[in-house]
Design a protein around this motif. Sequence first.
Motif, short mmCIF file in Angstrom:
data_model
loop_
_atom_site.label_atom_id
_atom_site.label_comp_id
_atom_site.label_asym_id
_atom_site.label_seq_id
_atom_site.Cartn_x
_atom_site.Cartn_y
_atom_site.Cartn_z
N VAL A 127 23.21 -29.99 -14.62
CA VAL A 127 22.08 -29.20 -14.12
C VAL A 127 21.67 -29.67 -12.72
CG1 VAL A 127 19.63 -28.69 -14.43
CG2 VAL A 127 21.19 -28.59 -16.38
N ALA A 128 21.55 -30.99 -12.54
CA ALA A 128 21.12 -31.53 -11.25
C ALA A 128 22.10 -31.15 -10.15
CB ALA A 128 20.97 -33.04 -11.33
N SER A 129 23.40 -31.22 -10.45
CA SER A 129 24.42 -30.87 -9.46
C SER A 129 24.34 -29.41 -9.07
CB SER A 129 25.82 -31.18 -10.01
OG SER A 129 26.00 -32.56 -10.21
N GLU A 130 24.29 -28.55 -10.07
CA GLU A 130 24.28 -27.11 -9.80
C GLU A 130 23.00 -26.67 -9.10
OE1 GLU A 130 26.64 -24.98 -9.93
OE2 GLU A 130 28.10 -26.33 -10.84
N MET A 131 21.87 -27.22 -9.50
CA MET A 131 20.61 -26.80 -8.89
C MET A 131 20.50 -27.30 -7.44
SD MET A 131 17.74 -26.70 -11.91
CE MET A 131 16.68 -25.62 -10.95
N THR A 132 21.07 -28.47 -7.17
CA THR A 132 21.07 -28.95 -5.79
C THR A 132 21.92 -28.05 -4.91
OG1 THR A 132 20.80 -31.22 -6.59
CG2 THR A 132 21.46 -30.95 -4.30
N ASP A 133 23.09 -27.67 -5.42
CA ASP A 133 23.95 -26.74 -4.67
C ASP A 133 23.24 -25.40 -4.45
OD1 ASP A 133 25.97 -28.58 -4.52
OD2 ASP A 133 27.18 -27.74 -6.14
N LYS A 134 22.55 -24.92 -5.48
CA LYS A 134 21.84 -23.65 -5.35
C LYS A 134 20.66 -23.76 -4.38
CE LYS A 134 24.36 -21.20 -8.11
NZ LYS A 134 25.23 -20.12 -7.55
N ALA A 135 20.07 -24.95 -4.30
CA ALA A 135 18.99 -25.16 -3.33
C ALA A 135 19.53 -25.04 -1.91
CB ALA A 135 18.34 -26.52 -3.54
N LEU A 136 20.74 -25.56 -1.69
CA LEU A 136 21.37 -25.42 -0.38
C LEU A 136 21.67 -23.94 -0.09
CD1 LEU A 136 21.95 -27.77 1.52
CD2 LEU A 136 24.34 -27.66 0.83
N ASP A 137 22.10 -23.21 -1.11
CA ASP A 137 22.30 -21.75 -0.96
C ASP A 137 20.98 -21.08 -0.56
OD1 ASP A 137 24.96 -21.99 -1.68
OD2 ASP A 137 24.63 -21.37 -3.76
N TRP A 138 19.90 -21.49 -1.23
CA TRP A 138 18.59 -20.89 -0.98
C TRP A 138 18.17 -21.14 0.47
CZ3 TRP A 138 13.83 -22.35 0.77
CH2 TRP A 138 12.76 -21.50 0.49
N ILE A 139 18.35 -22.37 0.95
CA ILE A 139 18.00 -22.70 2.34
C ILE A 139 18.85 -21.87 3.30
CG2 ILE A 139 18.04 -24.52 4.09
CD1 ILE A 139 17.40 -26.52 1.83
#
Length: 213
Positions: A127-139
């Motif tokens: 979860v932590a890995s995927e959500m961090t990647d998605k946060a980068l997508d969001w930015i």
Amino acid sequence: MGTGPVFFRAIRIEMPVPAVYRRLGFRTASTCVTAAQKAGIDQVLDEAASLVELQGSALIIPVRGRQGEETILQTGDVLKSAKLAKMLDDAGEVLFMGATAGQRIMEEIARDSSSENLSRAVLLDAVASEMTDKALDWISEYMGAVLRRTGKILTSRRFSAGYGDLGLENQKIMYERLRMAELGVVLTDSFILVPEKSVTAIAGIRGNVRQGT
């Protein structure tokens, strides 16, 4: 946008459940999950969502020039990578991005690992890995929308230190320019970001084709 980075203190995104399942090795066509197993996994996913504290920062830096494999930024920083230089070939600026899932979930993963609750630890880690990647997508999406209003576009690709021929030591440049210490992130002597689920990336910024650039 000023000379310093833009900070995103609380990034809100939906749990990327399919991506988490894929990271765990589940395949839709071949992996069988009972209702009880799925309920157990979903409970941990909900718990993980409450532990993740997504934050990030972004900074636009003009490109001063290029020399072979080197991309020279207006700040004086030099990024040496043939692959990155190719991606930035017609970019007048670069976008530095950084994101972190925070310390709470990493502490929970460590506790589960030490108590041999490894299944939960693996789930939290995914979860932590995927959500961090998605946060980068969001930015990236947020900054892309801002740039489009000025007639500019982001490259579809982004590059991270330690991948390809861009040495991990370049992490220090991005870490310092993005002021990630203000997000609770530490850079080790070996250029590793702590908490572990923290990432940085570079994208190029081009002028809109309609403007003839």
